[in-house]
Design an enzyme around this catalytic site. Structure first.
Site, mmCIF file in Angstrom:
data_model
loop_
_atom_site.group_PDB
_atom_site.id
_atom_site.type_symbol
_atom_site.label_atom_id
_atom_site.label_comp_id
_atom_site.label_asym_id
_atom_site.label_seq_id
_atom_site.Cartn_x
_atom_site.Cartn_y
_atom_site.Cartn_z
ATOM 1 N N GLY A 1 0.983 -1.351 0.385
ATOM 2 C CA GLY A 1 0.162 -0.105 0.215
ATOM 3 C C GLY A 1 1.072 1.608 -0.232
ATOM 4 O O GLY A 1 1.951 1.283 -0.371
ATOM 5 N N VAL B 1 1.646 3.844 2.427
ATOM 6 C CA VAL B 1 2.071 4.114 3.514
ATOM 7 C C VAL B 1 2.998 2.642 3.748
ATOM 8 O O VAL B 1 4.177 3.145 3.540
ATOM 9 C CB VAL B 1 1.430 3.881 4.882
ATOM 10 C CG1 VAL B 1 1.909 3.387 6.142
ATOM 11 C CG2 VAL B 1 0.221 4.934 4.601
ATOM 12 N N ARG C 1 -4.135 -10.543 -3.326
ATOM 13 C CA ARG C 1 -4.135 -10.684 -5.117
ATOM 14 C C ARG C 1 -2.611 -10.002 -5.064
ATOM 15 O O ARG C 1 -2.141 -9.877 -5.985
ATOM 16 C CB ARG C 1 -4.706 -8.532 -4.893
ATOM 17 C CG ARG C 1 -5.925 -8.948 -5.030
ATOM 18 C CD ARG C 1 -6.570 -7.479 -4.497
ATOM 19 N NE ARG C 1 -6.215 -7.100 -3.369
ATOM 20 C CZ ARG C 1 -7.187 -6.844 -2.031
ATOM 21 N NH1 ARG C 1 -8.248 -7.460 -2.451
ATOM 22 N NH2 ARG C 1 -6.826 -5.975 -1.110
ATOM 23 N N CYS D 1 -2.974 10.730 10.191
ATOM 24 C CA CYS D 1 -2.562 11.317 9.255
ATOM 25 C C CYS D 1 -2.292 13.030 10.092
ATOM 26 O O CYS D 1 -1.858 14.060 9.945
ATOM 27 C CB CYS D 1 -2.681 10.715 8.385
ATOM 28 S SG CYS D 1 -3.768 10.705 7.688
ATOM 29 N N SER E 1 -3.893 10.751 -1.235
ATOM 30 C CA SER E 1 -3.317 9.586 -1.025
ATOM 31 C C SER E 1 -3.153 9.741 1.152
ATOM 32 O O SER E 1 -3.084 8.340 1.007
ATOM 33 C CB SER E 1 -1.101 9.539 -1.659
ATOM 34 O OG SER E 1 -1.302 11.371 -0.503
ATOM 35 N N HIS F 1 -0.981 16.871 3.577
ATOM 36 C CA HIS F 1 -1.923 17.280 4.032
ATOM 37 C C HIS F 1 -2.179 18.940 4.714
ATOM 38 O O HIS F 1 -0.771 19.053 5.119
ATOM 39 C CB HIS F 1 -2.270 16.836 5.541
ATOM 40 C CG HIS F 1 -3.066 15.839 5.237
ATOM 41 N ND1 HIS F 1 -3.750 14.740 3.703
ATOM 42 C CD2 HIS F 1 -3.504 14.252 5.815
ATOM 43 C CE1 HIS F 1 -4.053 13.378 3.647
ATOM 44 N NE2 HIS F 1 -4.010 13.673 5.076
#
Ligand code: A2P
Length: 343
Positions: free
Chosen positions: A16, A18, A43, A134, A164, A249
């Site tokens: 992923g 992160v 997957r 976050c 993200s 952010h």
């Protein structure tokens, strides 16, 4: 955890947004990694990644993934953390969890190493340390230097959150929509990650709504801020907004302090605080922005001004790479702390 020269590390959610950042940060910071195990869903089984010149392939996360592991970093969503963090602990690993699963558990520390490092080692009874949301982490990097000058009574926070923050799916969704637009095609109608089109839009809705009209994301900011600062009287009201930015952010923070804090005092405190940089020269259009903070470890603070509507208030603006300080970097910093303190 027994003191060792090298530690066997597992990353749950390694494929992923992160998880990938965690791999990079472990390598960059020369974390003493012995064996590294990459875990994800079926997957991704067999997907290959390189780490410190070694080629590693992804295994499926399961109950038996943690044999011989000293430190397990989790970033595969709350459901997986709830299910598998206990398996990691039972196998003898210390877990640093990036999900919201354990953050408000009173027996589990919630840590930003620059802010409350001692919490990490005080009560790790359950073998788990939680990493904050976050947006909370980035906002607190700006608030704590001020809080150290004067207790903060109330905060009004408005966030501008990158796609993200919603993981690899959020990045892919913005990319798809922008590509369609640039090729003069109609934007894809279906959305998988966000409730509306995110390209050329802003969405005042992150996570699900709760009964009081706030979203879970907004309430996390309030609750986690209290826990990390160890101050149950601080009030924080938030509006969290998704914006079409890939990374970093931003948060607008308006705060009321117990005693008056001048702009100069605030600037000095921000300058001196580890992990934070002051970017505050409005005359020269110099203020923190995602294009500058993306990919950086530090959080950037600027636009510091006195709030002229109250006697003891400040407004400021912070921009921080939420995949780094808001997630992977903070997680690895916690692991470093645990190793240093021999927890
Ligand atoms: P996968 O890539 O195999 O789906 P992000 O937050 O960027 O979406 O990443 C989520 C991470 O959590 C990915 O590594 C993803 O793996 C992993 N993950 C999601 N669902 C599961 C699951 N059921 N079991 C194990 N890992 C999962």
């Amino acid at each position: 955890m027994e003191r060792k020269e090298k530690y066997n590390v597992a990353i749950a959610g390694a494929t992923g947004a992160v998880g990938q950042e965690m791999m990079q940060i472990l390598e960059e910071r020369k974390f003493p990694v012995g064996k590294l195990i990459l875990l994800a869903s079926e997957r991704s089984q067999g997907k290959k990644y390189s780490f410190c010149g070694r080629e590693l392939s992804v295994s499926v996360l399961g109950e038996n993934s943690f044999r011989g592991i000293d430190i397990a970093l989790f970033s595969a969503g709350s459901e997986r953390s709830r299910k598998y963090a206990v398996c990691a602990v039972a196998s003898g690993a210390v877990v640093v969890d990036n999900s919201s699963a354990f953050r408000m558990d009173p027996e589990i520390p919630l840590v930003v190493p620059e802010i409350n490092p001692s919490a990490a080692t005080l009560h790790t009874k359950k073998g788990i340390v939680a990493n904050p949301n976050c947006t909370t982490a980035v906002a607190l990097m700006a608030l704590k230097p001020i809080y150290d000058i004067s207790r903060i009574k109330r905060v009004v926070a408005t966030s501008f959150q990158a796609v993200s923050g919603a993981g690899a799916g959020g990045i892919a969704e913005l990319e798809r929509q922008v590509r369609s637009w640039s090729e003069s095609r109609e934007l894809p109608r279906e959305t998988n990650t966000f409730p509306h089109q995110i390209a050329f839009n802003v969405i005042p809705h992150i996570d699900s709504f709760t009964q009081n009209g706030y979203t879970k994301e907004e309430m996390k900011l309030h609750n986690e801020t209290r826990k990390i600062l160890g101050d149950d009287s601080i009030l924080l009201t938030a509006t969290t907004v998704r914006v079409p930015v890939f990374r970093s952010h931003c948060i607008s923070l308006n705060l009321e302090t117990e005693r008056k804090v001048t702009v100069e005092e605030a600037r000095d405190a921000i300058r001196d605080f580890p992990g934070v940089s002051l970017v505050d020269d409005p005359e020269n259009s110099d203020y923190p922005m995602p294009v500058e903070s993306s990919g950086k470890n530090n959080c950037f603070v600027g636009r510091i001004r006195e709030d002229y509507t109250v006697k003891k208030g400040l407004s400021l603006w912070v921009s921080g790479d939420q995949l780094k300080k808001g997630a992977a970097l903070n997680t690895v910093q916690i692991a470093e702390l645990l190793v240093r303190k021999n927890v």
